[in-house]
Design an enzyme around this catalytic site. Structure first.
Site, PDB file in Angstrom:
ATOM      1  N   ASP A 149     -35.621  77.537  77.369  1.00 17.85           N
ATOM      2  CA  ASP A 149     -34.894  77.845  76.133  1.00 17.85           C
ATOM      3  C   ASP A 149     -33.952  79.044  76.312  1.00 17.85           C
ATOM      4  OD1 ASP A 149     -34.316  78.907  73.429  1.00 17.85           O
ATOM      5  OD2 ASP A 149     -35.769  77.394  72.778  1.00 17.85           O
ATOM      6  N   ARG A 207     -32.794  81.083  74.368  1.00 20.96           N
ATOM      7  CA  ARG A 207     -33.057  82.269  73.534  1.00 20.96           C
ATOM      8  C   ARG A 207     -34.142  83.174  74.120  1.00 20.96           C
ATOM      9  NH1 ARG A 207     -34.486  78.760  68.396  1.00 20.96           N
ATOM     10  NH2 ARG A 207     -35.580  77.716  70.097  1.00 20.96           N
TER      11      ARG A 207
HETATM   12 ZN    ZN Z   1     -39.339  76.268  74.586  1.00 18.30          ZN
END
Ligand code: ZN
Length: 215
Positions: free
Chosen positions: A44, A46
């Site tokens: 991910d 983020r």
């Molecule tokens: Zn994830």
């Protein structure tokens, strides 16, 4: 969105700022790496590993995949763990999940996700192992969050199944395995405080690969 060209401009500025604070920064960086940490996290965008840990280049060896899985037939993660343990001799292995994990949420959808099915099945397996606890959580968001935590713990257990990890821990006391969750809402890392020694002891009842008896 940052333009493609802007990235190279950003890179040149970063090089300048590093040289500004240390003229020999890149000469030193090029010599070798000796990180104390192996970080296994989600892909991910983020959750940038070294940034959230406040670590500099050279301080953490990183492996990322969808939903931070440690799968027994994934040669990628096997190679990373072996290299980190046997050659880099890392002192800590961190498995870090995060709330709002798209991989974990996708695994809970009752539908065919094509090529992702076998990968996400690992998360469904975690759900199956902890079904009683998870089914008892009525709030869906809380249930997902708990699955994120349990998935991290199960992946820590999977790390403990590696012969190299078991052998080196028995002879040196390292690497110690840790389970963390990153909370996207406030940027904080949560230590799940798993008892790695206890996990290793339990896991060796079945997965003992050290050739030594369990004390
Ligand atoms: Zn994830």
């Amino acid at each position: 969105m940052t333009s493609y060209e802007q990235i190279f401009e950003n890179n040149r500025k970063w090089v300048e700022s590093r040289k500004h604070s240390d003229q020999n920064y890149f000469e030193r960086l090029a010599v070798e790496q000796k990180p104390d940490y192996l970080y296994i996290g989600c892909s991910d965008s983020r959750v940038p590993a070294s940034e959230i840990m406040g670590l500099q280049p050279g301080e953490v060896f990183v492996h990322r995949n969808i939903a931070n899985l440690v799968n027994s037939i994934d040669m990628n993660v096997i190679s990373v763990i072996s290299y980190a343990v046997e050659y880099l001799e890392v002192k800590h292995i961190v498995v870090c999940g995060h709330y709002n994990c798209g991989g974990v949420q996708a695994a809970m959808q009752p539908k065919d996700l094509g090529v992702l099915n076998p990968w996400l099945r690992n998360i469904r397996d975690v759900y199956r192992i902890h079904r009683e606890e998870l089914d008892s959580i009525k709030d869906e968001k809380k249930r997902y969050n708990r699955l994120v935590e349990l998935n991290v713990t199960e992946q820590c257990i999977n790390v403990a199944k590696y012969a190299g990890v078991q052998k080196r821990f028995l002879s040196t006391g390292y690497p110690v395995v840790h389970g963390w969750v990153f909370d996207l809402h406030n940027g904080l890392l949560i230590d799940l405080n798993i008892d790695f020694k206890e996990i290793l002891k339990n896991i060796r009842q079945i997965y003992n690969l050290t050739g030594k008896p369990i004390d």
